[in-house]
Design an enzyme around this catalytic site. Structure first.
Site, short mmCIF file in Angstrom:
data_model
loop_
_atom_site.label_atom_id
_atom_site.label_comp_id
_atom_site.label_asym_id
_atom_site.label_seq_id
_atom_site.Cartn_x
_atom_site.Cartn_y
_atom_site.Cartn_z
N GLU A 265 0.83 -1.21 0.00
CA GLU A 265 0.00 0.00 0.00
C GLU A 265 0.86 1.26 0.00
O GLU A 265 0.62 2.19 0.78
CB GLU A 265 -0.96 -0.01 1.19
CG GLU A 265 -1.94 -1.17 1.12
CD GLU A 265 -3.03 -1.14 2.18
OE1 GLU A 265 -2.79 -0.60 3.27
OE2 GLU A 265 -4.12 -1.67 1.90
N ASP A 338 -8.30 -9.10 3.96
CA ASP A 338 -8.09 -7.97 4.88
C ASP A 338 -9.14 -7.87 5.97
O ASP A 338 -10.02 -7.00 5.89
CB ASP A 338 -8.06 -6.66 4.07
CG ASP A 338 -7.56 -5.49 4.90
OD1 ASP A 338 -7.15 -5.72 6.05
OD2 ASP A 338 -7.59 -4.36 4.40
N GLU A 366 -12.66 -2.15 11.92
CA GLU A 366 -12.63 -1.43 10.64
C GLU A 366 -13.76 -1.88 9.71
O GLU A 366 -14.41 -1.06 9.09
CB GLU A 366 -11.27 -1.65 9.97
CG GLU A 366 -11.20 -1.04 8.58
CD GLU A 366 -9.84 -1.22 7.90
OE1 GLU A 366 -8.92 -1.78 8.52
OE2 GLU A 366 -9.71 -0.79 6.74
C1 GCV Z 1 -2.63 0.56 8.43
C2 GCV Z 1 -6.11 -1.99 5.41
C3 GCV Z 1 -6.54 -0.75 6.12
C4 GCV Z 1 -5.39 0.23 6.25
C5 GCV Z 1 -4.22 -0.48 6.98
C6 GCV Z 1 -3.84 -1.71 6.16
C7 GCV Z 1 -2.74 -2.50 6.84
O1 GCV Z 1 -5.84 -1.73 4.08
O2 GCV Z 1 -7.61 -0.17 5.46
O3 GCV Z 1 -5.83 1.32 6.98
O4 GCV Z 1 -3.13 0.38 7.12
O5 GCV Z 1 -4.97 -2.54 6.04
O6 GCV Z 1 -3.07 -3.43 7.53
O7 GCV Z 1 -1.59 -2.17 6.67
#
Ligand code: GCV
Length: 689
Positions: A265, A338, A366
């Site tokens: 990411e 995720d 989340e």
């Molecule tokens: C901290 C997902 C979440 C992100 C998070 C990522 C991760 O994509 O939406 O906010 O980033 O996981 O676990 O690194």
């Protein structure tokens, strides 16, 4: 007026009434009985252990308890032995854990017998996704308890008090590590001023046995070190990390180590320099190794080019098996995508046989309703931990593949993404505290049941409250009206959320960015496909679901037999994961004898009905729960029901545009219109709005 206030204060103190605002978590004040505590040792940790016994003792009045450090082969690491009048352990932290166990047993009315308890994992960490400006990524309980924007380096008495309360809560459930900053890490965390603050935090956490860890940014040598590169094989970079480790350990001798999100990411990593994850991790492992530190290297990787995101972590990491140094643990999210409401376990678990793997769970909700929905996540984690990977024959569960039972590992570990913030009740929702609690209890004992955890948590969190001090765990009416129904509600709550959000293996169909409400339609033209829900649900007029069979992306083959064949065939694939692995016609015949379409509608409807039952249960518990917390939770349940209805209406109406089939008669009809839901969603997501 003045006299009235004075008398009220007097009355409160006589009745020992204390406002219940959730701040005390499961460690609420008790009316302790007298006890004498002996210990030959003196240390800050022993002082805490003694104080806890004295302020929480509910056993025989006037009893004497000895805390004894004793080498005992039956005890591993920080394990302990409870005896009639003593607690024994190899370490002082073991004694502290024994004290909390004894008090928990007293408070929850359990029989106290001689017992030995050893932790399932050596390292039991919380990961805080806290940014240095005080915000928390995916945090729903206020700002960070560790960092703040204004006066960022100043350490106040208030800060220390919070950290101490936090450390105590962790110790009481066996958590022994905290990664203090976001995995999307700012390089600045390694600057001297921030390290001073880390030292201050570590000092408060230390007596409670909680070690500090940091997330690092792989580009730090370049960004804050002034080097021309951050290439992990560059001698100057290697040296920079060694010096940085020396500096950190000079400040914090028991520092735990680094957590790394690399090449994921947008985060930098070794691949930016043509190196592998192993190259990057090994370089850092060498830097912390002389001090006993470890590296937790995340396997949360995916790129837009792959046809199936679910396969990528396995494809990238399994070829590196055996190439990592022994103070590295690969940190793997419980599922391949995720933290969805339901996923199969990640196929990486058990597949890396010469590299320690740890599971990462997400305590912060989340994708499960933030701090607005009551969802007890313990059942989800239990489901994952008890999943059989078959990697080393039947019984190779996720729990056993990660706790050192199946594989010989130098370190074992587990992580939970924390849901803690500055909110008075720490977690935003009083019931979200149960997820912090459950994570700790499972990290200590990965075979404890969710039922047992919920039972303990309810008793400690709600029994004998301020409005109704006489209603305790021993009362029949309390058991019937609170314990039994509230426990049922908690145990059903995750399945209810799956039902009203993403039943039958649906995943990633939530609204963009905030990940709260429904958004199966969302997919702007230039957006990365694997960030949009249609990539995951693949709905069209023929059917719905992601084809991961051997004829599709073949993700099933990443699982060991008999799982690969079982998942590959829709008739043997668990229906709970059907659309995760299969693209099926809307008219596909389900085990119920009805069509897939009918069953999808019915599940959404069932989810809503379940939350309505939760409302009734909670309303019924009103006479037994202090009014402040009761009202706050009642309010949140109303929001949850409204949101569940929205999820149901949105998903049924959206998928109906493909199935073109009628909503079954017994399903409650939508009260929203799809075009309005989508229009609202689009307005909220308009750039700049
Ligand atoms: C901290 C997902 C979440 C992100 C998070 C990522 C991760 O994509 O939406 O906010 O980033 O996981 O676990 O690194």
């Amino acid at each position: 007026m003045k006299t009235f206030l004075c008398s009220l204060l007097l009355l409160c103190s006589v009745l020992h009434i204390q406002a219940e605002d959730g701040h005390q978590l499961w460690l609420r004040n008790k009316k302790a009985l007298p006890v004498t505590v002996n210990c030959a040792l003196n240390s800050p940790t022993i002082a805490i252990a003694k104080q806890e016994l004295i302020q929480g003792w509910l056993g025989k009045a006037g009893a004497t308890i000895s805390l004894v450090i004793k080498k005992d082969k039956a005890l591993k690491k920080d394990g302990f032995r409870l005896l009639n009048n003593a607690i024994e352990a190899n370490t002082e932290f073991g004694l502290l854990y024994g004290v909390y166990e004894l008090l928990r047993k007293q408070q929850t009315g359990q029989l106290i017998q001689e017992m030995v308890s050893n932790p399932s994992y050596d390292i039991r960490t919380l990961n805080h996704w806290d940014n240095l400006n005080g915000t928390i990524e995916r945090g729903y309980a206020g700002f960070s308890i560790f960092w703040r924007r204004d006066n960022p380096y100043e350490v106040t008495e208030n800060d220390k008090k919070r950290w101490q309360e936090y450390a105590r809560a962790n110790a009481s459930i066996g958590i022994n590590g905290a990664v203090l900053n976001n995995v999307n890490a700012s390089p600045n965390i390694l600057n001297a001023d921030y390290l001073k603050r880390v030292k201050a935090i570590a000092e408060v956490l230390r007596p409670y046995g909680v070690k500090a860890y940091l997330s690092i940014n792989f580009s730090s040598p370049k960004v804050i070190g002034g080097l021309p590169t951050s290439d992990p094989l560059d001698p100057a970079v290697i040296n920079w990390w060694k010096e940085k480790a020396k500096e950190i350990y000079g400040l914090i001798p028991d520092f735990g180590g680094f957590l790394v999100k690399a090449n994921s990411e947008g985060q930098p990593g070794p691949q930016d320099f043509g190196r592998t994850h192993a190259d990057g991790a090994n370089m850092l492992a060498d830097a912390v190794q002389p001090f006993g530190g470890i590296i937790m290297w995340r396997a949360f990787v995916y790129s837009p080019n792959d046809k199936d995101r679910a396969k990528q972590a396995y494809n990238e990491f399994v070829p590196l098996d055996g190439k990592f140094k022994d103070n590295i643990i690969i940190q793997v999210k419980n599922g391949p995508i995720d933290f969805m409401p339901r996923e199969p376990f990640s196929p990486l678990i058990g597949a890396m046989k010469r590299t320690p793997v740890m599971t990462e769970f997400q305590i912060t909700q989340e994708y499960l309703g933030h701090s607005k929905h009551l969802v007890f996540l313990s059942t989800m984690w239990e489901e994952c931990l008890q999943s059989d990977t078959y990697q080393e024959g039947p019984g190779s569960t996720v729990a056993r593949c990660t706790d050192g039972t199946v594989f010989n590992q130098k370190y074992t570990a587990i992580a939970g993404v924390s849901n803690v913030g500055l909110d008075t009740n720490w977690c935003g929702h009083d019931f979200a505290q149960s997820n912090w609690y459950a994570f700790g209890r499972l990290a200590w004992n990965n075979s404890i049941t969710s039922e047992a955890i919920a039972d303990e948590w309810i008793k400690q969190t709600f029994a004998g409250n301020s409005d109704q001090p006489s209603k305790t765990v021993h009362g029949i009416d309390w058991t019937e009206n609170v314990l039994v129904p509230v426990k049922r509600m908690m145990l059903d709550s995750r399945e209810a959320a799956v039902n009203y959000m993403m039943p039958y293996g649906f995943h990633h169909i939530m609204s963009a960015n905030e990940h709260y409400g429904p958004g199966p339609w969302w997919g702007p033209a230039r957006m990365r496909a694997d960030w949009t829900p249609p990539y995951y649900h693949q709905a069209d007029s023929n059917g719905v679901g992601f084809n991961r069979t051997k004829m599709g992306s073949d993700a099933v083959s990443q699982y060991k037999e008999p799982l690969a064949s079982m998942f590959n065939d829709p008739s043997t694939c668990p229906e709970t994961l059907l659309l995760w692995f299969h693209h099926l016609p809307w008219t596909y015949k389900m085990k119920s004898g009805r069509t897939l379409w009918d069953d999808i509608c019915t599940k959404y409807d069932q989810g809503v009905k379940q939350v309505r039952v939760f409302q009734k249960i909670w309303d019924g518990a009103a006479p037994y729960i202090d009014s402040a917390r009761h009202k706050a939770i009642q309010r949140k349940l109303r929001t949850q029901t409204a949101n569940a209805v929205l999820w149901k209406d949105a998903c049924i109406l959206y998928f109906q545009t493909f199935s073109r089939m009628p909503i079954p008669m017994d399903v409650e009809k939508p009260i929203h219109n799809l075009d309005e839901i989508i229009a609202n969603d689009m307005v909220r997501r308009r750039p700049g709005s």
